[in-house]
Design a protein around this motif. Structure first.
Motif, mmCIF file in Angstrom:
data_model
loop_
_atom_site.group_PDB
_atom_site.id
_atom_site.type_symbol
_atom_site.label_atom_id
_atom_site.label_comp_id
_atom_site.label_asym_id
_atom_site.label_seq_id
_atom_site.Cartn_x
_atom_site.Cartn_y
_atom_site.Cartn_z
ATOM 1 N N CYS A 1 0.491 2.391 -4.936
ATOM 2 C CA CYS A 1 0.788 3.219 -3.757
ATOM 3 C C CYS A 1 1.853 4.252 -4.100
ATOM 4 O O CYS A 1 1.723 5.442 -3.778
ATOM 5 C CB CYS A 1 1.271 2.341 -2.600
ATOM 6 S SG CYS A 1 -0.016 1.388 -1.770
ATOM 7 N N ALA A 2 2.912 3.792 -4.766
ATOM 8 C CA ALA A 2 3.989 4.709 -5.150
ATOM 9 C C ALA A 2 3.500 5.726 -6.169
ATOM 10 O O ALA A 2 3.866 6.909 -6.114
ATOM 11 C CB ALA A 2 5.172 3.911 -5.705
ATOM 12 N N CYS A 3 2.666 5.291 -7.099
ATOM 13 C CA CYS A 3 2.139 6.196 -8.125
ATOM 14 C C CYS A 3 1.310 7.326 -7.514
ATOM 15 O O CYS A 3 1.453 8.497 -7.901
ATOM 16 C CB CYS A 3 1.288 5.423 -9.129
ATOM 17 S SG CYS A 3 2.194 4.284 -10.177
ATOM 18 N N LEU A 4 0.435 6.984 -6.574
ATOM 19 C CA LEU A 4 -0.445 7.986 -5.985
ATOM 20 C C LEU A 4 0.332 8.990 -5.143
ATOM 21 O O LEU A 4 -0.024 10.173 -5.083
ATOM 22 C CB LEU A 4 -1.529 7.305 -5.149
ATOM 23 C CG LEU A 4 -2.508 6.403 -5.923
ATOM 24 C CD1 LEU A 4 -3.573 5.849 -4.983
ATOM 25 C CD2 LEU A 4 -3.148 7.145 -7.089
ATOM 26 N N GLN B 1 -8.668 5.864 -7.980
ATOM 27 C CA GLN B 1 -8.705 7.325 -7.993
ATOM 28 C C GLN B 1 -8.962 7.719 -9.443
ATOM 29 O O GLN B 1 -8.727 6.931 -10.358
ATOM 30 C CB GLN B 1 -7.392 7.929 -7.486
ATOM 31 C CG GLN B 1 -7.072 7.632 -6.034
ATOM 32 C CD GLN B 1 -8.067 8.259 -5.075
ATOM 33 O OE1 GLN B 1 -8.330 9.467 -5.128
ATOM 34 N NE2 GLN B 1 -8.637 7.446 -4.188
ATOM 35 N N LYS B 2 -9.434 8.917 -9.665
ATOM 36 C CA LYS B 2 -9.781 9.318 -11.023
ATOM 37 C C LYS B 2 -8.580 9.158 -11.964
ATOM 38 O O LYS B 2 -7.540 9.791 -11.784
ATOM 39 C CB LYS B 2 -10.273 10.767 -11.037
ATOM 40 C CG LYS B 2 -10.744 11.215 -12.426
ATOM 41 C CD LYS B 2 -11.368 12.573 -12.392
ATOM 42 C CE LYS B 2 -11.785 13.040 -13.791
ATOM 43 N NZ LYS B 2 -12.685 12.094 -14.462
ATOM 44 N N GLY B 3 -8.750 8.267 -12.930
ATOM 45 C CA GLY B 3 -7.700 8.039 -13.913
ATOM 46 C C GLY B 3 -6.651 7.027 -13.505
ATOM 47 O O GLY B 3 -5.752 6.723 -14.292
ATOM 48 N N TRP B 4 -6.775 6.476 -12.308
ATOM 49 C CA TRP B 4 -5.798 5.505 -11.800
ATOM 50 C C TRP B 4 -6.507 4.169 -11.532
ATOM 51 O O TRP B 4 -7.406 4.109 -10.698
ATOM 52 C CB TRP B 4 -5.131 6.002 -10.524
ATOM 53 C CG TRP B 4 -4.316 7.242 -10.717
ATOM 54 C CD1 TRP B 4 -4.704 8.530 -10.477
ATOM 55 C CD2 TRP B 4 -2.971 7.313 -11.191
ATOM 56 N NE1 TRP B 4 -3.690 9.402 -10.775
ATOM 57 C CE2 TRP B 4 -2.609 8.681 -11.212
ATOM 58 C CE3 TRP B 4 -2.038 6.354 -11.596
ATOM 59 C CZ2 TRP B 4 -1.349 9.119 -11.624
ATOM 60 C CZ3 TRP B 4 -0.777 6.790 -12.010
ATOM 61 C CH2 TRP B 4 -0.440 8.147 -12.022
ATOM 62 N N TRP B 5 -6.091 3.133 -12.236
ATOM 63 C CA TRP B 5 -6.753 1.837 -12.177
ATOM 64 C C TRP B 5 -5.814 0.739 -11.680
ATOM 65 O O TRP B 5 -4.653 0.665 -12.096
ATOM 66 C CB TRP B 5 -7.253 1.438 -13.562
ATOM 67 C CG TRP B 5 -8.326 2.325 -14.125
ATOM 68 C CD1 TRP B 5 -8.194 3.608 -14.568
ATOM 69 C CD2 TRP B 5 -9.703 1.979 -14.321
ATOM 70 N NE1 TRP B 5 -9.388 4.099 -15.028
ATOM 71 C CE2 TRP B 5 -10.337 3.113 -14.900
ATOM 72 C CE3 TRP B 5 -10.451 0.828 -14.085
ATOM 73 C CZ2 TRP B 5 -11.689 3.119 -15.228
ATOM 74 C CZ3 TRP B 5 -11.798 0.837 -14.419
ATOM 75 C CH2 TRP B 5 -12.406 1.970 -14.978
ATOM 76 N N VAL B 6 -6.342 -0.122 -10.810
ATOM 77 C CA VAL B 6 -5.630 -1.321 -10.347
ATOM 78 C C VAL B 6 -6.404 -2.533 -10.853
ATOM 79 O O VAL B 6 -7.630 -2.606 -10.699
ATOM 80 C CB VAL B 6 -5.547 -1.386 -8.805
ATOM 81 C CG1 VAL B 6 -4.969 -2.728 -8.352
ATOM 82 C CG2 VAL B 6 -4.687 -0.250 -8.275
ATOM 83 N N GLY B 7 -5.700 -3.485 -11.468
ATOM 84 C CA GLY B 7 -6.408 -4.639 -12.007
ATOM 85 C C GLY B 7 -5.549 -5.871 -12.168
ATOM 86 O O GLY B 7 -4.402 -5.926 -11.711
ATOM 87 N N GLY B 8 -6.154 -6.864 -12.829
ATOM 88 C CA GLY B 8 -5.478 -8.124 -13.063
ATOM 89 C C GLY B 8 -5.179 -8.328 -14.537
ATOM 90 O O GLY B 8 -5.369 -7.427 -15.366
ATOM 91 N N CYS B 9 -4.744 -9.537 -14.869
ATOM 92 C CA CYS B 9 -4.327 -9.829 -16.238
ATOM 93 C C CYS B 9 -5.505 -9.904 -17.209
ATOM 94 O O CYS B 9 -5.298 -9.979 -18.422
ATOM 95 C CB CYS B 9 -3.542 -11.138 -16.273
ATOM 96 S SG CYS B 9 -4.491 -12.581 -15.741
ATOM 97 N N GLY C 1 -3.792 9.930 -20.610
ATOM 98 C CA GLY C 1 -5.061 9.279 -20.293
ATOM 99 C C GLY C 1 -4.970 8.460 -19.018
ATOM 100 O O GLY C 1 -4.031 8.602 -18.231
ATOM 101 N N ASP C 2 -5.955 7.604 -18.823
ATOM 102 C CA ASP C 2 -5.987 6.762 -17.628
ATOM 103 C C ASP C 2 -4.817 5.783 -17.623
ATOM 104 O O ASP C 2 -4.368 5.319 -18.677
ATOM 105 C CB ASP C 2 -7.291 5.970 -17.578
ATOM 106 C CG ASP C 2 -8.501 6.855 -17.289
ATOM 107 O OD1 ASP C 2 -8.329 8.090 -17.232
ATOM 108 O OD2 ASP C 2 -9.608 6.309 -17.143
ATOM 109 N N VAL C 3 -4.349 5.470 -16.410
ATOM 110 C CA VAL C 3 -3.222 4.543 -16.237
ATOM 111 C C VAL C 3 -3.708 3.267 -15.552
ATOM 112 O O VAL C 3 -4.399 3.327 -14.523
ATOM 113 C CB VAL C 3 -2.096 5.192 -15.409
ATOM 114 C CG1 VAL C 3 -1.027 4.150 -15.055
ATOM 115 C CG2 VAL C 3 -1.470 6.336 -16.186
ATOM 116 N N LEU C 4 -3.351 2.135 -16.126
ATOM 117 C CA LEU C 4 -3.668 0.826 -15.556
ATOM 118 C C LEU C 4 -2.395 0.197 -15.010
ATOM 119 O O LEU C 4 -1.392 0.083 -15.722
ATOM 120 C CB LEU C 4 -4.267 -0.093 -16.623
ATOM 121 C CG LEU C 4 -4.389 -1.582 -16.266
ATOM 122 C CD1 LEU C 4 -5.413 -1.780 -15.146
ATOM 123 C CD2 LEU C 4 -4.769 -2.408 -17.499
#
Length: 278
Positions: free
Chosen positions: A227-230, A140-148, A209-212
């Motif tokens: 999921c909880a963040c959104l 989602q805009k500004g919300w990032w899911v990623g790895g190490c 700013g954006d959150v990872l």
């Protein structure tokens, strides 16, 4: 390594293989006749010394990885790896003492990151196509899911980072002022209270700013927290909707195991639905 059970079996397997190696190197020398013993004594002594170190290493690996597997099942003991919650770094002593844990984990993750493919929207065209799973995805805009390996995105500045790994140092620590280390074993979700803490942190950090949110591979632990963040951000009314509509379409490798769903359901009941009823 998507589920607690799968990760548990990985470390059970490592323990079993290490024990097999230990048995091979520690095998007692074959008995010889009295007349031949003097002739082979020096040779057997030399062979024993050569085998001693590998046997010790294999034996230690069997015990350590067996213990790690038990900790995975108990969902306990994350702090033994020694990760610093302020800097996000893992001390040298941890790599030395726990090398039978670190080495396979690092190797597996590097190989997995290189070969993993998924059908996701092309960042430039939006067209769905099979491609290498990116280090992180903006779900989602500004919300990032990623790895190490999110540092591979370049020198991006983050409003905040939530790091869920026990097993890896934070590589983007210098690219954010707001950092939350919430280490948990691969496949093991944060508790409902942990999810609430992480979600509140993310809401505050989003103002900068954006959150990872990242784990090792950007699949399970990070998805649970996102999921909880959104939901906390007001983008979705419940975690199921956040997962199915807000995350999965934009990072198809994301998934939730049963423990993750249970933790999210408990969080939703306690911190979202429960507050609405007041």
């Amino acid at each position: 390594m998507g589920t607690v059970h799968g990760v548990y079996l990985k470390y059970v397997g490592l323990s079993a293989l290490s024990y097999a190696g230990y048995s091979l190197f520690a095998e007692a020398p074959t008995s010889v006749s009295t007349g031949a013993r003097v002739m082979v004594e020096a040779s057997e002594t030399s062979r024993s010394l050569v085998k001693m170190l590998p046997a010790i290493v294999m034996g230690y690996s069997a015990v350590l990885n067996g213990a790690i597997a038990v900790l995975f099942k108990l969902e306990w003991g994350m702090s033994i790896i020694g990760k610093d919650k302020t800097t996000g770094q893992i001390p040298l002593w941890s790599y030395v003492i726990f090398f039978p844990f670190h080495l396979p984990t690092i190797l597996y993750t590097k190989v997995h990151a290189q070969i993993s493919r998924a059908k996701d929207p092309d960042p430039k065209t939006g067209e769905m196509k099979y491609q290498r799973v990116p280090p992180a995805s903006e779900v989602q805009k500004g919300w990032w899911v990623g790895g190490c390996n999110a540092h591979e995105l370049g020198h991006k500045e983050w409003g905040g980072i939530i790091d869920l790994t026990v097993e890896f140092p934070e590589t983007c620590r210098n690219n954010t002022k707001h950092y939350l280390s919430a280490p948990t074993w691969d496949g093991v979700p944060l508790s409902p209270s942990g999810l609430e803490t992480a979600a509140n942190f993310a809401i505050e950090a989003r103002q900068s700013g954006d959150v990872l949110v990242h784990c090792a591979h950007g699949r399970g632990r990070s998805t649970t927290v996102m999921c909880a963040c959104l939901v906390k951000a007001g983008l979705y009314s419940n975690w199921e909707e956040a997962f199915e509509k807000g995350i999965k379409p934009y990072r198809s490798v994301c998934k939730l195991n049963q423990r993750m769903k249970e933790s999210l359901a408990a969080w939703q009941a306690l911190y979202v639905d429960g507050k609405k009823a007041i």
